[in-house]
Design a protein around this motif. Structure first.
Motif, PDB file in Angstrom:
ATOM      1  N   ALA A 129     107.528 -61.264   2.576  1.00 45.60           N
ATOM      2  CA  ALA A 129     108.898 -61.590   2.972  1.00 45.60           C
ATOM      3  C   ALA A 129     109.749 -62.099   1.811  1.00 45.60           C
ATOM      4  CB  ALA A 129     108.888 -62.631   4.091  1.00 45.60           C
ATOM      5  N   TYR A 130     109.127 -62.258   0.627  1.00 44.37           N
ATOM      6  CA  TYR A 130     109.851 -62.716  -0.562  1.00 44.37           C
ATOM      7  C   TYR A 130     110.194 -61.536  -1.468  1.00 44.37           C
ATOM      8  CZ  TYR A 130     108.048 -67.365   0.724  1.00 44.37           C
ATOM      9  OH  TYR A 130     107.748 -68.526   1.396  1.00 44.37           O
ATOM     10  N   GLN A 131     111.064 -61.790  -2.436  1.00 46.83           N
ATOM     11  CA  GLN A 131     111.381 -60.821  -3.476  1.00 46.83           C
ATOM     12  C   GLN A 131     110.564 -61.150  -4.724  1.00 46.83           C
ATOM     13  OE1 GLN A 131     113.507 -58.170  -2.906  1.00 46.83           O
ATOM     14  NE2 GLN A 131     113.490 -58.987  -0.804  1.00 46.83           N
ATOM     15  N   HIS A 132     110.252 -60.114  -5.511  1.00 49.87           N
ATOM     16  CA  HIS A 132     109.487 -60.337  -6.738  1.00 49.87           C
ATOM     17  C   HIS A 132     110.253 -61.260  -7.669  1.00 49.87           C
ATOM     18  CE1 HIS A 132     107.653 -58.965 -10.711  1.00 49.87           C
ATOM     19  NE2 HIS A 132     106.670 -59.525 -10.022  1.00 49.87           N
ATOM     20  N   HIS A 133     109.568 -62.295  -8.138  1.00 49.45           N
ATOM     21  CA  HIS A 133     110.122 -63.314  -9.024  1.00 49.45           C
ATOM     22  C   HIS A 133     111.218 -64.161  -8.360  1.00 49.45           C
ATOM     23  CE1 HIS A 133     108.567 -61.464 -13.065  1.00 49.45           C
ATOM     24  NE2 HIS A 133     107.620 -62.010 -12.326  1.00 49.45           N
ATOM     25  N   GLN A 134     111.262 -64.141  -7.034  1.00 48.99           N
ATOM     26  CA  GLN A 134     112.175 -65.020  -6.318  1.00 48.99           C
ATOM     27  C   GLN A 134     111.812 -66.475  -6.597  1.00 48.99           C
ATOM     28  OE1 GLN A 134     112.426 -64.211  -2.106  1.00 48.99           O
ATOM     29  NE2 GLN A 134     113.389 -66.183  -1.629  1.00 48.99           N
ATOM     30  N   ILE A 135     112.811 -67.322  -6.713  1.00 49.55           N
ATOM     31  CA  ILE A 135     112.596 -68.757  -6.906  1.00 49.55           C
ATOM     32  C   ILE A 135     112.734 -69.460  -5.561  1.00 49.55           C
ATOM     33  CG2 ILE A 135     113.280 -70.831  -8.156  1.00 49.55           C
ATOM     34  CD1 ILE A 135     112.207 -68.507  -9.899  1.00 49.55           C
ATOM     35  N   VAL A 136     111.690 -70.197  -5.187  1.00 50.25           N
ATOM     36  CA  VAL A 136     111.684 -70.926  -3.921  1.00 50.25           C
ATOM     37  C   VAL A 136     111.409 -72.398  -4.207  1.00 50.25           C
ATOM     38  CG1 VAL A 136     110.992 -68.938  -2.553  1.00 50.25           C
ATOM     39  CG2 VAL A 136     109.231 -70.394  -3.572  1.00 50.25           C
ATOM     40  N   ASN A 137     111.723 -73.234  -3.230  1.00 44.99           N
ATOM     41  CA  ASN A 137     111.549 -74.677  -3.405  1.00 44.99           C
ATOM     42  C   ASN A 137     110.659 -75.244  -2.302  1.00 44.99           C
ATOM     43  OD1 ASN A 137     113.518 -75.610  -5.672  1.00 44.99           O
ATOM     44  ND2 ASN A 137     114.699 -74.150  -4.448  1.00 44.99           N
ATOM     45  N   PHE A 138     109.554 -75.879  -2.730  1.00 40.95           N
ATOM     46  CA  PHE A 138     108.597 -76.478  -1.809  1.00 40.95           C
ATOM     47  C   PHE A 138     108.330 -77.928  -2.229  1.00 40.95           C
ATOM     48  CE2 PHE A 138     106.121 -72.252  -0.950  1.00 40.95           C
ATOM     49  CZ  PHE A 138     107.201 -71.771  -0.229  1.00 40.95           C
ATOM     50  N   PRO A 139     107.966 -78.785  -1.285  1.00 40.21           N
ATOM     51  CA  PRO A 139     107.510 -80.128  -1.636  1.00 40.21           C
ATOM     52  C   PRO A 139     106.084 -80.101  -2.195  1.00 40.21           C
ATOM     53  CG  PRO A 139     108.367 -80.048   0.617  1.00 40.21           C
ATOM     54  CD  PRO A 139     108.138 -78.626   0.166  1.00 40.21           C
ATOM     55  N   ILE A 140     105.768 -81.096  -3.006  1.00 35.98           N
ATOM     56  CA  ILE A 140     104.393 -81.325  -3.447  1.00 35.98           C
ATOM     57  C   ILE A 140     104.057 -82.796  -3.212  1.00 35.98           C
ATOM     58  CG2 ILE A 140     104.279 -79.492  -5.176  1.00 35.98           C
ATOM     59  CD1 ILE A 140     104.838 -81.639  -7.316  1.00 35.98           C
ATOM     60  N   ALA A 141     102.774 -83.069  -3.041  1.00 32.27           N
ATOM     61  CA  ALA A 141     102.310 -84.453  -2.868  1.00 32.27           C
ATOM     62  C   ALA A 141     100.824 -84.470  -3.199  1.00 32.27           C
ATOM     63  CB  ALA A 141     102.549 -84.941  -1.440  1.00 32.27           C
ATOM     64  N   HIS A 142     100.499 -84.774  -4.445  1.00 32.89           N
ATOM     65  CA  HIS A 142      99.090 -84.745  -4.846  1.00 32.89           C
ATOM     66  C   HIS A 142      98.840 -85.578  -6.100  1.00 32.89           C
ATOM     67  CE1 HIS A 142     100.880 -81.088  -6.882  1.00 32.89           C
ATOM     68  NE2 HIS A 142     100.404 -81.760  -7.936  1.00 32.89           N
ATOM     69  N   GLY A 143      97.596 -86.000  -6.226  1.00 32.10           N
ATOM     70  CA  GLY A 143      97.154 -86.708  -7.419  1.00 32.10           C
ATOM     71  C   GLY A 143      96.218 -85.866  -8.261  1.00 32.10           C
ATOM     72  N   GLU A 144      95.625 -84.844  -7.629  1.00 30.96           N
ATOM     73  CA  GLU A 144      94.703 -83.945  -8.323  1.00 30.96           C
ATOM     74  C   GLU A 144      95.142 -82.507  -8.059  1.00 30.96           C
ATOM     75  OE1 GLU A 144      90.543 -84.820  -7.667  1.00 30.96           O
ATOM     76  OE2 GLU A 144      90.968 -86.946  -7.398  1.00 30.96           O
ATOM     77  N   GLY A 145      96.244 -82.129  -8.680  1.00 31.00           N
ATOM     78  CA  GLY A 145      96.803 -80.801  -8.437  1.00 31.00           C
ATOM     79  C   GLY A 145      96.889 -79.923  -9.659  1.00 31.00           C
ATOM     80  N   ARG A 146      96.315 -80.374 -10.747  1.00 28.60           N
ATOM     81  CA  ARG A 146      96.374 -79.610 -11.994  1.00 28.60           C
ATOM     82  C   ARG A 146      95.332 -78.503 -11.965  1.00 28.60           C
ATOM     83  NH1 ARG A 146      94.394 -81.649 -17.917  1.00 28.60           N
ATOM     84  NH2 ARG A 146      95.241 -79.907 -19.135  1.00 28.60           N
ATOM     85  N   TYR A 147      95.803 -77.257 -11.912  1.00 29.01           N
ATOM     86  CA  TYR A 147      94.856 -76.146 -11.850  1.00 29.01           C
ATOM     87  C   TYR A 147      94.195 -75.956 -13.209  1.00 29.01           C
ATOM     88  CZ  TYR A 147      92.564 -71.750 -11.086  1.00 29.01           C
ATOM     89  OH  TYR A 147      91.595 -70.786 -10.991  1.00 29.01           O
ATOM     90  N   TYR A 148      92.872 -75.832 -13.177  1.00 25.96           N
ATOM     91  CA  TYR A 148      92.101 -75.643 -14.414  1.00 25.96           C
ATOM     92  C   TYR A 148      91.050 -74.568 -14.197  1.00 25.96           C
ATOM     93  CZ  TYR A 148      89.032 -76.280 -18.367  1.00 25.96           C
ATOM     94  OH  TYR A 148      88.286 -76.041 -19.492  1.00 25.96           O
ATOM     95  N   ALA A 149      90.863 -73.728 -15.201  1.00 23.54           N
ATOM     96  CA  ALA A 149      89.780 -72.745 -15.218  1.00 23.54           C
ATOM     97  C   ALA A 149      89.507 -72.410 -16.674  1.00 23.54           C
ATOM     98  CB  ALA A 149      90.175 -71.488 -14.442  1.00 23.54           C
ATOM     99  N   ASP A 150      88.312 -71.885 -16.949  1.00 22.67           N
ATOM    100  CA  ASP A 150      88.009 -71.514 -18.329  1.00 22.67           C
ATOM    101  C   ASP A 150      88.835 -70.292 -18.736  1.00 22.67           C
ATOM    102  OD1 ASP A 150      86.580 -69.070 -17.552  1.00 22.67           O
ATOM    103  OD2 ASP A 150      84.921 -70.369 -16.979  1.00 22.67           O
ATOM    104  N   ALA A 151      88.838 -70.003 -20.022  1.00 22.41           N
ATOM    105  CA  ALA A 151      89.690 -68.945 -20.561  1.00 22.41           C
ATOM    106  C   ALA A 151      89.382 -67.586 -19.938  1.00 22.41           C
ATOM    107  CB  ALA A 151      89.545 -68.884 -22.080  1.00 22.41           C
ATOM    108  N   GLU A 152      88.103 -67.308 -19.715  1.00 27.07           N
ATOM    109  CA  GLU A 152      87.729 -66.015 -19.136  1.00 27.07           C
ATOM    110  C   GLU A 152      88.243 -65.871 -17.710  1.00 27.07           C
ATOM    111  OE1 GLU A 152      83.694 -63.394 -18.081  1.00 27.07           O
ATOM    112  OE2 GLU A 152      83.528 -65.278 -19.206  1.00 27.07           O
TER     113      GLU A 152
END
Length: 237
Positions: A129-152
């Motif tokens: 229902a969205y457009q490609h590269h559409q900008i949307v606005n959502f709330p956030i509420a977290h203390g551990e929300g930093r996404y991490y993964a190895d380079a591969e």
């Protein structure tokens, strides 16, 4: 069409999700206690935000052992839809349905704010229902929300188009590659830190999140219509 919202001790966004699906969209919705082991009646499973088991050890580390979660894995493996929001995203990485991990925010502070996201894919049930590269606005509420993964893993996510949402303008938590939400390779499992259910009613300041849920309904309706058409053609043949 039926939604199921998993409820753990400490969940606090379960009713928010049910308000969207049941009250705003008039879709059958069932609250699923974490000890249940039969979710065969559900089309979409939502693992909501909150503090499952008080976030002891680390976010999602205990919830992964709840009896219902093995059934959620089976649900996903059957190609059915699973959505993890905030704590739900953390749980999905803990049980291995999504790669990577969510770690402490870069500034080590809990963040409660609204953020801008860029939609990276629109060919998924969640985002059609969205457009490609559409900008949307959502709330956030977290203390551990930093996404991490190895380079591969990061390289694979990018190559496979599994990054669904990115933080736009400001990265609030230091997530690698500005990642705010990812899907599995099949696209039926989505995890995201921002809260679409808190952006689904004008009274809350915006409805950008409602499109995510409406997209799922449209995709499911189309799939059911296609199955019905194939069934009719097969019968006539």
């Amino acid at each position: 069409m039926k939604f199921g919202v998993v409820v753990f001790p400490g969940s606090n966004c379960d009713r928010d999700v049910a308000y969207v699906t049941q009250d705003l969209l008039s879709v059958a919705t069932r609250m699923v206690w974490h000890e249940e082991t039969d979710i065969s009646d559900l089309d979409v499973v939502v693992i909501p935000g909150g503090f499952s088991y008080g976030d002891y050890l680390r976010c999602g580390a205990i919830a992964r052992f709840s009896p219902v979660m093995s059934k959620v894995v089976e649900h996903a493996e059957q190609g059915k839809l699973v959505l993890g929001i905030c704590n739900g995203f953390q749980i999905l990485t803990e049980i291995g349905l999504l790669p990577g991990a969510l770690v402490r925010n870069e500034n080590l502070h809990f963040i409660c704010d609204r953020v801008s996201l860029q939609v990276e894919r629109t060919n998924l049930p969640w985002t059609q229902a969205y457009q490609h590269h559409q900008i949307v606005n959502f709330p956030i509420a977290h203390g551990e929300g930093r996404y991490y993964a190895d380079a591969e893993t990061l390289a694979q996510l990018e190559a496979n188009g599994q990054v669904v949402f990115r933080y736009h303008g400001t990265n609030p938590n230091g997530s690698l590659n500005n990642i705010a939400g990812i899907c599995n390779a099949k696209g039926n499992v989505l995890g995201m830190m921002p809260h679409p259910e808190r952006a689904a009613d004008d009274i809350l300041g915006g409805t950008d999140g409602l499109d995510l849920f409406e997209g799922v309904l449209a995709a499911t309706a189309n799939a059911q219509a296609k199955r019905h058409y194939v069934g009719v053609r097969s019968h006539l043949a």
